[in-house]
Design a protein around this motif. Structure first.
Motif, short mmCIF file in Angstrom:
data_model
loop_
_atom_site.label_atom_id
_atom_site.label_comp_id
_atom_site.label_asym_id
_atom_site.label_seq_id
_atom_site.Cartn_x
_atom_site.Cartn_y
_atom_site.Cartn_z
N HIS A 137 19.47 -5.61 -8.88
CA HIS A 137 18.16 -5.80 -8.25
C HIS A 137 17.28 -4.56 -8.25
O HIS A 137 16.15 -4.62 -7.80
CB HIS A 137 18.35 -6.30 -6.81
CG HIS A 137 19.10 -7.58 -6.72
ND1 HIS A 137 18.54 -8.79 -7.05
CD2 HIS A 137 20.38 -7.84 -6.36
CE1 HIS A 137 19.43 -9.75 -6.89
NE2 HIS A 137 20.56 -9.20 -6.46
N LYS A 138 17.81 -3.43 -8.73
CA LYS A 138 17.06 -2.17 -8.73
C LYS A 138 16.61 -1.80 -7.31
O LYS A 138 15.54 -1.21 -7.11
CB LYS A 138 15.86 -2.22 -9.68
CG LYS A 138 16.20 -2.69 -11.09
CD LYS A 138 17.10 -1.71 -11.80
CE LYS A 138 17.35 -2.14 -13.22
NZ LYS A 138 18.71 -2.06 -13.64
N SER A 139 17.43 -2.14 -6.33
CA SER A 139 17.07 -1.91 -4.93
C SER A 139 16.94 -0.44 -4.58
O SER A 139 16.24 -0.08 -3.62
CB SER A 139 18.11 -2.56 -4.00
OG SER A 139 19.39 -2.01 -4.25
N ASN A 140 17.56 0.44 -5.37
CA ASN A 140 17.43 1.87 -5.10
C ASN A 140 16.04 2.39 -5.45
O ASN A 140 15.71 3.54 -5.17
CB ASN A 140 18.51 2.66 -5.85
CG ASN A 140 18.55 2.35 -7.33
OD1 ASN A 140 18.38 1.20 -7.74
ND2 ASN A 140 18.81 3.36 -8.13
N HIS A 141 15.18 1.54 -6.02
CA HIS A 141 13.80 1.91 -6.31
C HIS A 141 12.81 1.26 -5.34
O HIS A 141 11.61 1.48 -5.46
CB HIS A 141 13.43 1.53 -7.75
CG HIS A 141 14.26 2.24 -8.77
ND1 HIS A 141 14.16 3.59 -9.03
CD2 HIS A 141 15.25 1.79 -9.56
CE1 HIS A 141 15.03 3.93 -9.95
NE2 HIS A 141 15.72 2.86 -10.30
N TRP A 142 13.29 0.45 -4.44
CA TRP A 142 12.41 -0.19 -3.46
C TRP A 142 11.96 0.85 -2.43
O TRP A 142 12.72 1.74 -2.05
CB TRP A 142 13.12 -1.31 -2.73
CG TRP A 142 13.51 -2.48 -3.58
CD1 TRP A 142 13.09 -2.77 -4.85
CD2 TRP A 142 14.40 -3.53 -3.21
NE1 TRP A 142 13.67 -3.93 -5.28
CE2 TRP A 142 14.49 -4.43 -4.29
CE3 TRP A 142 15.14 -3.81 -2.07
CZ2 TRP A 142 15.27 -5.57 -4.26
CZ3 TRP A 142 15.92 -4.94 -2.03
CH2 TRP A 142 15.97 -5.81 -3.11
N GLN A 179 22.29 -2.40 -6.48
CA GLN A 179 21.34 -1.47 -7.10
C GLN A 179 21.17 -1.78 -8.59
O GLN A 179 20.05 -1.77 -9.10
CB GLN A 179 21.82 -0.03 -6.93
CG GLN A 179 21.72 0.46 -5.51
CD GLN A 179 22.27 1.87 -5.36
OE1 GLN A 179 22.58 2.55 -6.33
NE2 GLN A 179 22.38 2.31 -4.12
N GLN A 180 22.26 -2.05 -9.27
CA GLN A 180 22.20 -2.30 -10.72
C GLN A 180 21.47 -3.61 -11.03
O GLN A 180 20.63 -3.66 -11.92
CB GLN A 180 23.60 -2.33 -11.29
CG GLN A 180 23.65 -2.43 -12.80
CD GLN A 180 25.08 -2.36 -13.32
OE1 GLN A 180 26.03 -2.65 -12.62
NE2 GLN A 180 25.21 -1.95 -14.57
N SER A 218 13.87 5.21 -1.49
CA SER A 218 12.64 5.36 -2.26
C SER A 218 11.58 6.01 -1.38
O SER A 218 11.89 6.55 -0.34
CB SER A 218 12.19 3.98 -2.76
OG SER A 218 11.18 4.14 -3.71
#
Length: 176
Positions: free
Chosen positions: A67-72, A64-65, A173
Motif C-alpha cells: 500500500h506504500k503506507s510509509n509514504h502517507w 508498506q510494500q 511521512s
C-alpha cells in the motif's frame, strides 16, 4: 476500555492478539482516506491504555510494500505501549495547548492555515514541525512527571524496559 482488553499477565513489551484486530480497523480507515483523498494529512494522538498497539500497522513491511503506507502523511502518537496502562490526560493536554499556541501565533502572523502549496510537516508560519512539537511536549511532560521519569530511569538502568512508562510516536511521512 478500563484495561479489559489487556492481558494483565503479559509484560507491556509483548504483543497482544487483540491488537491485530484494533490496528486493522485504524489501517482500514486511514487507507480509505488515502484512497479517496490522496495525500490527506492525518495527525492522531492516542491517550488510552494499550494505545501503542494501534500503531503497529505503520511498521508492517508487507503493508508498506503493498500500500506504500510509509509514504502517507501520517503522524501518530500513543501514550502507552501495546500491553500497558496509560498515565492519563496530561500528555494530550500539553500537546493540544502547545498546538493551539502555535496555530494562533501563525494566524496572528497572517497565515490562515490554508496550505495550497506543497505539503510539509511545518505548522503555519512559525516553522515548527510536528516532530519539534512532539519533542517539546515530551520534555514538558517529563518535567511535570518527575516521579515517573525517575521510575523510568531506574527501570532502564536495571534493564527492565518492559517496566518503563511510555510515550511512542509513529511518523511515516510529512504533514501539512
Amino acid at each position: 476500555t478500563a484495561g479489559y482488553n489487556m492481558d494483565v499477565n503479559s509484560p507491556p513489551h509483548l504483543s497482544s492478539p487483540l491488537q491485530k484486530f484494533y490496528w486493522q480497523h485504524i489501517f482500514k480507515a486511514i487507507h480509505l482516506m488515502q484512497h479517496q483523498d490522496p495525500g490527506r494529512a492525518v495527525v492522531a494522538l492516542y491517550q488510552f491504555c494499550t494505545a501503542g498497539g494501534h500503531l503497529k500497522w505503520m511498521e508492517n513491511s508487507t503493508i508498506q510494500q503493498i500500500h506504500k503506507s510509509n509514504h502517507w502523511p501520517v503522524f501518530m502518537m500513543a501514550t502507552a505501549r501495546e500491553q500497558q496502562y496509560s498515565l492519563g490526560f496530561s500528555f494530550t493536554s500539553i500537546f493540544l495547548n502547545k498546538l493551539s499556541t502555535i496555530l494562533l501565533r501563525g494566524k496572528e502572523e497572517g497565515n490562515d492555515g490554508n496550505h495550497k502549496s506543497k505539503r510539509t510537516n511545518t505548522l503555519t508560519t512559525t516553522n515548527t514541525t510536528l516532530d519539534q512539537l512532539y519533542e517539546e511536549t515530551c520534555r514538558e511532560y517529563w518535567r511535570t512527571h518527575k516521579v515517573e521519569k525517575e521510575h523510568n530511569d531506574r527501570a532502564a538502568s536495571a534493564s527492565l524496559k518492559y517496566a518503563q512508562l511510555y510515550v511512542v510516536k509513529g511518523d511515516k511521512s510529512t504533514i501539512a
